[in-house]
Motif scaffolding. Structure first.
Motif, short mmCIF file in Angstrom:
data_model
loop_
_atom_site.label_atom_id
_atom_site.label_comp_id
_atom_site.label_asym_id
_atom_site.label_seq_id
_atom_site.Cartn_x
_atom_site.Cartn_y
_atom_site.Cartn_z
N VAL A 560 0.85 -1.19 0.00
CA VAL A 560 0.00 0.00 0.00
C VAL A 560 0.88 1.24 0.00
O VAL A 560 1.82 1.35 0.79
CB VAL A 560 -0.95 0.01 1.22
CG1 VAL A 560 -1.77 1.30 1.24
CG2 VAL A 560 -1.86 -1.21 1.19
N GLU A 561 0.56 2.16 -0.89
CA GLU A 561 1.30 3.42 -0.98
C GLU A 561 0.33 4.59 -0.89
O GLU A 561 -0.82 4.48 -1.33
CB GLU A 561 2.04 3.53 -2.32
CG GLU A 561 3.17 2.55 -2.51
CD GLU A 561 3.88 2.80 -3.83
OE1 GLU A 561 5.12 2.85 -3.82
OE2 GLU A 561 3.19 2.96 -4.86
N ARG A 562 0.77 5.68 -0.34
CA ARG A 562 0.02 6.92 -0.34
C ARG A 562 0.78 7.94 -1.17
O ARG A 562 1.99 8.09 -1.03
CB ARG A 562 -0.22 7.45 1.08
CG ARG A 562 -1.21 6.60 1.87
CD ARG A 562 -1.56 7.23 3.20
NE ARG A 562 -2.60 6.48 3.89
CZ ARG A 562 -3.90 6.69 3.75
NH1 ARG A 562 -4.31 7.66 2.94
NH2 ARG A 562 -4.78 5.98 4.40
N ARG A 563 0.05 8.62 -2.03
CA ARG A 563 0.69 9.58 -2.93
C ARG A 563 -0.05 10.91 -2.90
O ARG A 563 -1.29 10.93 -2.93
CB ARG A 563 0.71 9.05 -4.37
CG ARG A 563 1.62 7.85 -4.58
CD ARG A 563 1.46 7.32 -5.99
NE ARG A 563 2.38 6.22 -6.27
CZ ARG A 563 3.47 6.33 -7.03
NH1 ARG A 563 3.77 7.50 -7.57
NH2 ARG A 563 4.26 5.30 -7.23
N ALA A 564 0.70 11.97 -2.90
CA ALA A 564 0.10 13.29 -3.04
C ALA A 564 -0.23 13.53 -4.51
O ALA A 564 0.34 12.91 -5.40
CB ALA A 564 1.08 14.36 -2.54
N VAL A 565 -1.18 14.41 -4.74
CA VAL A 565 -1.57 14.77 -6.10
C VAL A 565 -1.06 16.17 -6.39
O VAL A 565 -1.31 17.10 -5.64
CB VAL A 565 -3.09 14.71 -6.26
CG1 VAL A 565 -3.51 15.15 -7.66
CG2 VAL A 565 -3.60 13.30 -5.97
N GLU A 566 -0.33 16.30 -7.51
CA GLU A 566 0.31 17.57 -7.81
C GLU A 566 -0.52 18.47 -8.70
O GLU A 566 -0.34 19.70 -8.68
CB GLU A 566 1.67 17.31 -8.46
CG GLU A 566 2.65 16.58 -7.54
CD GLU A 566 4.00 16.35 -8.21
OE1 GLU A 566 4.12 16.69 -9.40
OE2 GLU A 566 4.92 15.83 -7.55
N SER A 567 -1.41 17.89 -9.51
CA SER A 567 -2.21 18.73 -10.40
C SER A 567 -3.53 18.04 -10.70
O SER A 567 -3.66 16.81 -10.59
CB SER A 567 -1.45 19.02 -11.70
OG SER A 567 -1.13 17.82 -12.37
N LEU A 568 -4.52 18.85 -11.09
CA LEU A 568 -5.84 18.35 -11.43
C LEU A 568 -6.04 18.33 -12.94
O LEU A 568 -5.22 18.85 -13.70
CB LEU A 568 -6.91 19.24 -10.79
CG LEU A 568 -6.86 19.40 -9.27
CD1 LEU A 568 -7.99 20.32 -8.81
CD2 LEU A 568 -6.94 18.05 -8.58
#
Length: 577
Positions: A560-568
């Protein structure tokens, strides 16, 4: 005319009416589930403000394809069935390609340019195959970075191996030729295959194959049914013997071994839809099967490796009256954090909509608001999708009758029927918005349904197939017709290890605006069709910054990984570590 001949003629008419109605009694009186809808509590005003509207862009898309049944007036059972559509990226260039299955004619492959237009590459890519085809499913089963096609058919199925963009038929070499079945005279016949799906059922990293069987049919076994005591009509399949599904384990060297298990061989049904979903969220997928006039299946692999069939135990096999419905298309999705299951049924039968609760599927069509609107039509393709990009899954349904002469017996019914769209609120309520969804509402003899972003604008477009008619491409204008700001989105494309195109079984959860949206990377679903495997997330109203989003990715390995979102408003590409 003698009294005996008159009685015989009346009996033929009565039998034909019952068959055309699927044995459901008087369609003017809806089944229990639909009648309960009248007393269901009123839900939110979902019909207002539905942003999705669809334009028929088939003519300018370059997709010119007409399904051919081969009908000569005999009204043979297979003529009512086809056909399917498969949206997949055959060369991993980011643009969706489209494979359309034909029955009495060549199938077709259209290479997408990513802008909603396509080029017919059927002949040059070796995809103009001519089985009496039913459906197709695509996956990179050999891990070489491009996706292959499995095509189901009335007779022998095909495995079209993608070799650098050219497709080569290798079913026999891969060990996928089924011995078929034996009739009473000792003659062998190929199995009639319908819906199929790729999955990794044993978590060994290889993509395996599940193939649904329909029924034992030959021209000699065709059963005479009539509407008027004289003229032949199409016969419903309840009068034919069903077939068990087939499961093939990938050996990792381009070949497969059939899984022999009593639960699989004993699961005799008439499959038209199959969906894969990890219902227990334990990393092990279940297989859900929609059967036509037979109980629906839930196939589960135990910790010891054996299979069990639990459709009756979990509540999806029969309706509330203990009867098997005429299941067609199927889809499953997570809504409000729990799995929901949708199955399209025959005319006079409402959609089967279930919500998983403590290991049991509870009927939810009536309280959800879809029972009554779906009772009259004959549903085939179904798909959960966030059509208006508001962060809540909607439901699309493709309808069309099997009997061209149905209006002669029942003027209120029609051969061509309008598709439907139901807007969801994310908590299990839906509103019928199909009439306000543009060209979607045009009546068609619908069969297959697949969803995908054909034109690269972020919202989900639709591909519809028709029995004996042209395929239809419907462009979604959700981002163009929004009343205020265009809805925001995030798309996630997942690739496998070591250059493999797929990481089937990956679960991606987007946390945004206090809501968790789960999507799973899988093939199959709907009716004989497959939607794109790229995942589309609409953003709830008020979410306007990428910093408000977080992705949770559970890979097939369990990591399991958590990732931030940089753009929409973009497509994020992830590769399995």
């Amino acid at each position: 005319m003698s009294t005996r001949r008159i009685a015989r003629g009346l009996a033929f008419v009565l039998l034909a009416v019952l068959l055309v109605l699927g044995g459901c009694g008087d369609a003017d009186e809806a089944p229990n589930e639909a009648r309960e809808d009248a007393s269901a509590p009123p839900g939110p005003d979902l019909a207002g403000g539905f942003a999705a509207s669809f334009d028929d862009v088939t003519a300018r898309s370059g997709v010119a394809f007409t399904h051919r049944t081969g009908a000569t007036g005999e009204k043979l059972l297979p003529e009512t069935m086809g056909s399917g559509a498969c949206l997949f990226d055959m060369d991993s260039d980011g643009a969706l390609d489209l494979f359309l299955v034909n029955s009495a004619g060549p199938s077709a492959l259209f290479a997408g340019r990513g802008d909603g237009t396509f080029a017919d590459v059927s002949a040059e890519r070796g995809a103009d195959v001519e089985p009496y085809g039913m459906g197709a499913a695509a996956a990179d089963f050999d891990g070489d970075g491009d996706r292959d096609l499995y095509v189901t058919a009335l007779r022998e199925d095909l495995l079209l191996v993608n070799e650098g963009g050219a497709f080569v038929e290798r079913a026999e070499a891969a060990g996928l030729v089924d011995p078929g079945w034996t009739d009473d005279a000792g003659a062998r016949h190929p199995s009639w295959s319908t819906a199929s799906t790729w999955l990794d059922f044993d978590a060994d990293g290889d993509v395996d194959l599940f193939v649904g069987g329909y029924c034992k049919w030959t021209r000699e076994l065709e059963i005479f049914t009539t509407l008027d005591g004289v003229t032949k009509a199409f016969t419903t399949p309840d009068r034919y013997q069903g077939l068990a599904p087939r499961l093939y384990a990938n050996d990792g060297d381009g070949t497969f071994t059939r899984v022999r298990d009593p639960a699989l061989s004993g699961a005799v049904g008439k499959t038209l839809g199959v969906a894969v979903f990890d219902l227990e969220d334990d990393g092990v997928p279940e297989i859900l099967v929609a059967n036509d006039t037979r109980p629906n299946f839930l196939l589960r692999r135990t910790a010891g490796g054996a299979w069990i069939e639990e459709g009756a135990r979990v509540g999806i096999a029969y309706d509330e009256n203990g009867r098997a419905r005429a299941g067609m298309g199927i889809d499953v999705a997570s809504i409000g954090g729990v799995p929901w299951l949708a199955i399209g049924n025959f005319a006079g039968e409402p959609m089967s909509l279930f919500r998983l609760d403590a290991g049991f599927f509870r009927p939810a069509a009536a309280p959800a608001g879809v029972a009554r609107p779906t009772t009259a039509p004959l549903a085939f393709g179904v798909a959960f999708a966030d059509l208006d990009l508001d962060g809540a899954l909607d439901l699309a349904v493709v309808n069309g009758h099997i009997e061209p002469d149905i209006a002669r017996m029942r003027p209120a019914e029609a051969h061509a029927q309008a598709p439907q769209a139901f807007r969801g609120d994310g908590a299990g309520r839906f509103a019928d918005v199909g009439a306000s969804a543009g060209d979607l509402a045009r009546p068609r003899v619908g069969r297959g349904l697949a969803t995908g972003d054909l034109d690269g604008d972020g919202d989900l477009d639709l591909v519809l197939t028709q029995n004996g008619g042209p395929a239809v491409l419907l462009a979604n204008r959700a981002r163009e017709t929004a009343r205020d700001e265009p809805p925001r989105f995030l798309r996630v494309r997942v690739a496998g290890k070591d250059g493999a195109a797929d990481a089937l079984g990956t679960r991606v959860t987007l946390h945004a605006g206090g809501r968790a949206q789960r999507r799973d990377v899988r093939t199959g679903s709907s009716y004989l069709s497959q939607s794109e495997t790229t995942l589309t997330f609409g953003l709830p109203p008020g979410v306007a910054r990428a910093s408000e989003l977080e992705l949770e990715v559970r890979w097939p390995s369990g990591r399991v990984e958590r990732r931030a979102v940089e753009s929409l408003d973009t497509t994020l590409v992830l590769r399995e570590p």
